[in-house]
Design an enzyme around this catalytic site. Structure first.
Site, PDB file in Angstrom:
ATOM      1  N   THR A   1      -3.613 -14.576   2.702  1.00 51.18           N
ATOM      2  CA  THR A   1      -2.688 -14.692   1.580  1.00 51.18           C
ATOM      3  C   THR A   1      -1.537 -15.629   1.937  1.00 51.18           C
ATOM      4  OG1 THR A   1      -1.287 -12.793   2.182  1.00 51.18           O
ATOM      5  CG2 THR A   1      -3.269 -12.351   0.883  1.00 51.18           C
TER       6      THR A   1
ATOM      7  N   GLY B   1       2.353 -23.744   6.098  1.00 52.12           N
ATOM      8  CA  GLY B   1       2.968 -22.947   7.161  1.00 52.12           C
ATOM      9  C   GLY B   1       2.012 -22.129   7.996  1.00 52.12           C
ATOM     10  N   ILE B   2       2.461 -20.940   8.385  1.00 51.89           N
ATOM     11  CA  ILE B   2       1.670 -20.062   9.254  1.00 51.89           C
ATOM     12  C   ILE B   2       0.346 -19.689   8.588  1.00 51.89           C
ATOM     13  CG2 ILE B   2       1.581 -17.760  10.295  1.00 51.89           C
ATOM     14  CD1 ILE B   2       4.595 -18.025  10.830  1.00 51.89           C
ATOM     15  N   GLY B   3       0.389 -19.356   7.304  1.00 53.73           N
ATOM     16  CA  GLY B   3      -0.835 -18.969   6.613  1.00 53.73           C
ATOM     17  C   GLY B   3      -1.877 -20.069   6.615  1.00 53.73           C
TER      18      GLY B   3
ATOM     19  N   TYR C   1      15.357  -8.943   4.152  1.00 52.82           N
ATOM     20  CA  TYR C   1      14.118  -9.484   4.721  1.00 52.82           C
ATOM     21  C   TYR C   1      13.654  -8.639   5.897  1.00 52.82           C
ATOM     22  CZ  TYR C   1      11.131 -12.649   7.436  1.00 52.82           C
ATOM     23  OH  TYR C   1      10.101 -13.197   8.169  1.00 52.82           O
TER      24      TYR C   1
END
Length: 264
Positions: free
Chosen positions: A13, A18-20, A154
């Site tokens: 998801t 980025g990281i995904g 966050y």
């Protein structure tokens, strides 16, 4: 060690950047059939094209949905009813003064960062349990342990997903379904770089100088003394998704450069 995920189906998801994106790339390189997700079709299409250009033989598809809503999660489930590997990566972050963070913002962060993972894990874990194999990961953060004063809302969400990860691992005890949390530190993702570029422009210094300043001022306990790369985080995720990681479950796998000053 060669990680082979041939024949496995993975959903990542929030994976258009980025990281995904890096996790999706790593899983595809290991042979998995990968589904990427994003909020808009154009972002999804661009990410698919980029991944296929880098890996022409990879099996990659995508679903556009707002996973911060129950309807968006259901849309993904309808399009992809089953999976072997679920990476709950989608998330938002933004520094904001605690006293200026209203109820709506708290709810938005909870819906996107926490409830997306709850809803998807609740569905996909059932199939994994029935097939007696699966991998579920929650992208937490060092901010789950080291709550940042500038982003309490966050940090709360990242503590929450780490708790859910540990609890779900216990729910699936005795099966070949593992559940783990990945804890990155500050990472050179698209969102972080954009934030640092803005700060560098305001301070009249280079982005490289701002990155170094950010680590020194905001994460002075960092052992690597730099931002991690998305690929470094993805490497941990791909390993945790592999058959070789079969005895790793209920764990908080830290990729935060030693910021959290504890050996536990």
């Amino acid at each position: 060690m060669r990680i082979d995920l041939s024949g496995k189906h993975a959903i990542v998801t929030g994976s258009t950047a980025g990281i995904g994106y890096s996790i999706a790339s790593g899983l595809a390189e290991a042979g998995a059939e990968v589904v990427i997700t994003g909020r808009t079709q154009s972002r999804v299409d661009d990410a698919i094209a980029s991944l296929k250009q880098a890996q022409p033989q990879a099996s990659i598809s995508g679903v556009a949905a707002d996973l911060g809503t129950a309807e968006g999660c259901q849309a993904l489930i309808d399009a992809q009813p089953n999976t072997d590997i679920l990476i709950n990566n989608v998330g938002i972050f933004a520094p904001q003064d605690f006293f200026e963070t209203d109820d709506e913002t708290w709810q938005q962060f909870f819906d996107v960062n926490v409830m997306s993972a709850v809803r998807l894990s609740r569905h996909y874990a059932k199939g994994m349990r029935e097939r007696d194999w699966g991998r579920i990961q929650f992208l937490s953060s060092e901010s789950a342990l080291n709550i940042p004063s500038e982003m309490v809302h966050y940090g709360m969400t990242k503590s929450a997903v780490q708790s859910i990860s540990r609890g779900l691992a216990k729910v699936l005890a005795g099966t070949n379904v593992t559940v783990n949390a990945i804890l990155p530190g500050p990472t050179r993702s698209e969102g972080v770089l954009e934030m640092l570029k803005q700060a560098a422009d305001e301070a009249g210094i280079s982005q490289q100088e701002m990155e170094a300043r950010f680590v020194q001022e905001n994460r002075p306990s960092s052992i690597i003394q730099r931002l991690a790369t998305p690929e470094e985080v993805a490497n941990m995720s791909v390993y945790a998704a592999s058959p070789q990681a079969s005895a790793t479950t209920g764990a908080a796998l830290r990729v935060e450069g030693g910021i959290v000053d504890t050996m536990a």
